[in-house]
Design a protein around this motif. Structure first.
Motif, PDB file in Angstrom:
ATOM      1  N   VAL A  13       0.848  -1.189   0.000  1.00 37.42           N
ATOM      2  CA  VAL A  13       0.000   0.000   0.000  1.00 37.42           C
ATOM      3  C   VAL A  13       0.880   1.233   0.000  1.00 37.42           C
ATOM      4  N   GLY A  14       0.283   2.381  -0.250  1.00 42.00           N
ATOM      5  CA  GLY A  14       1.047   3.622  -0.300  1.00 42.00           C
ATOM      6  C   GLY A  14       1.268   4.268   1.041  1.00 42.00           C
ATOM      7  N   VAL A 154      -5.480  -5.200  -3.783  1.00 41.84           N
ATOM      8  CA  VAL A 154      -5.202  -6.528  -3.218  1.00 41.84           C
ATOM      9  C   VAL A 154      -6.496  -7.317  -3.093  1.00 41.84           C
ATOM     10  N   SER A 155      -7.546  -6.657  -2.602  1.00 35.23           N
ATOM     11  CA  SER A 155      -8.838  -7.338  -2.473  1.00 35.23           C
ATOM     12  C   SER A 155      -9.340  -7.821  -3.829  1.00 35.23           C
ATOM     13  N   ALA A 161      -8.126 -15.182  -7.542  1.00 34.92           N
ATOM     14  CA  ALA A 161      -7.165 -16.262  -7.273  1.00 34.92           C
ATOM     15  C   ALA A 161      -5.695 -15.862  -7.372  1.00 34.92           C
ATOM     16  N   PHE A 162      -5.383 -14.570  -7.271  1.00 34.78           N
ATOM     17  CA  PHE A 162      -3.980 -14.191  -7.193  1.00 34.78           C
ATOM     18  C   PHE A 162      -3.454 -14.630  -5.827  1.00 34.78           C
ATOM     19  N   PRO A 163      -2.293 -15.269  -5.779  1.00 34.64           N
ATOM     20  CA  PRO A 163      -1.678 -15.539  -4.478  1.00 34.64           C
ATOM     21  C   PRO A 163      -1.411 -14.207  -3.769  1.00 34.64           C
ATOM     22  N   ILE A 164      -1.485 -14.185  -2.464  1.00 35.87           N
ATOM     23  CA  ILE A 164      -1.386 -12.943  -1.719  1.00 35.87           C
ATOM     24  C   ILE A 164      -0.085 -12.196  -2.004  1.00 35.87           C
ATOM     25  N   VAL A 168      -0.109  -8.435  -3.488  1.00 35.93           N
ATOM     26  CA  VAL A 168       0.541  -7.324  -2.779  1.00 35.93           C
ATOM     27  C   VAL A 168       1.584  -6.667  -3.676  1.00 35.93           C
ATOM     28  N   ALA A 169       2.407  -7.466  -4.328  1.00 35.28           N
ATOM     29  CA  ALA A 169       3.449  -6.919  -5.204  1.00 35.28           C
ATOM     30  C   ALA A 169       2.847  -6.141  -6.365  1.00 35.28           C
TER      31      ALA A 169
END
Length: 183
Positions: A13-14, A154-155, A161-164, A168-169
């Motif tokens: 996050v920023g 991110v949500s 189904a993106f891995p966390i 995040v990246a």
């Protein structure tokens, strides 16, 4: 500042979600007029996010964890939403900006509190233009909240189904897209 930078890098996050409440109270303490306080808070927070977001994105990009295809697809739409958000903030009242922050922040808090890690809308990003519309909304709301958009990005990505770590990246790449034109 150190805590904001650490959390920004860790969570993709920023840092605005941490800065806005602190800056609001700080500006209040220093006597910034109520009629302009929230606008100054949002502008200052976005300006602080620029270097934080650039560094976070560079770090995640260097590890190869950023999904550049998703970033390229959504970034122009998020940026367009930021422009709409800035134009809205320009004419919004201080109370209106506070309520936008409260409503959107509450929505995310409820989503995190009640959300399930296994909740999915699909296994890949959909081809429909609905995703681009969601990106515009994320840009608008992020500009109005003075955040890097990570909470929303991110949500969104994890719902598909993106891995966390990848979510995040990838979301870190939207911090500059939001903070630079937002500032």
């Amino acid at each position: 500042g150190l805590a904001t930078g650490f959390l920004a890098g860790l969570l993709g996050v920023g840092g605005g979600a941490f800065l806005v409440p602190v800056l609001y109270e700080l500006f209040s303490y220093f006597g910034v007029a109520e009629g302009v306080r929230m606008h100054m808070v949002l502008g200052t927070s976005l300006a602080v996010i620029v270097p934080t977001a650039l560094r976070s994105f560079a770090g995640h990009y260097a590890t190869g964890a950023v999904d550049m295809a998703a970033w390229r697809r959504l970034a122009p739409w998020v940026a367009g939403g930021v422009v709409l958000g800035v134009l809205t903030a320009k004419v919004a009242s201080t109370d209106g900006l506070k309520w936008i922050w409260i409503a959107a922040g509450s929505f995310i808090a409820v989503k995190f509190a009640l959300g399930r890690d296994d909740l999915r809308l699909g296994e890949t990003l959909p081809a429909s233009k609905g995703l681009e519309l969601a990106a515009v909304v994320i840009g608008v709301v992020s500009a109005l909240m003075s955040i890097g958009g990570g909470m929303f990005i991110v949500s969104l990505l994890t719902l598909f189904a993106f891995p966390i770590h990848s979510a995040v990246a990838t979301s870190a790449g939207f911090g500059p897209v939001i903070s630079i034109p937002g500032t």
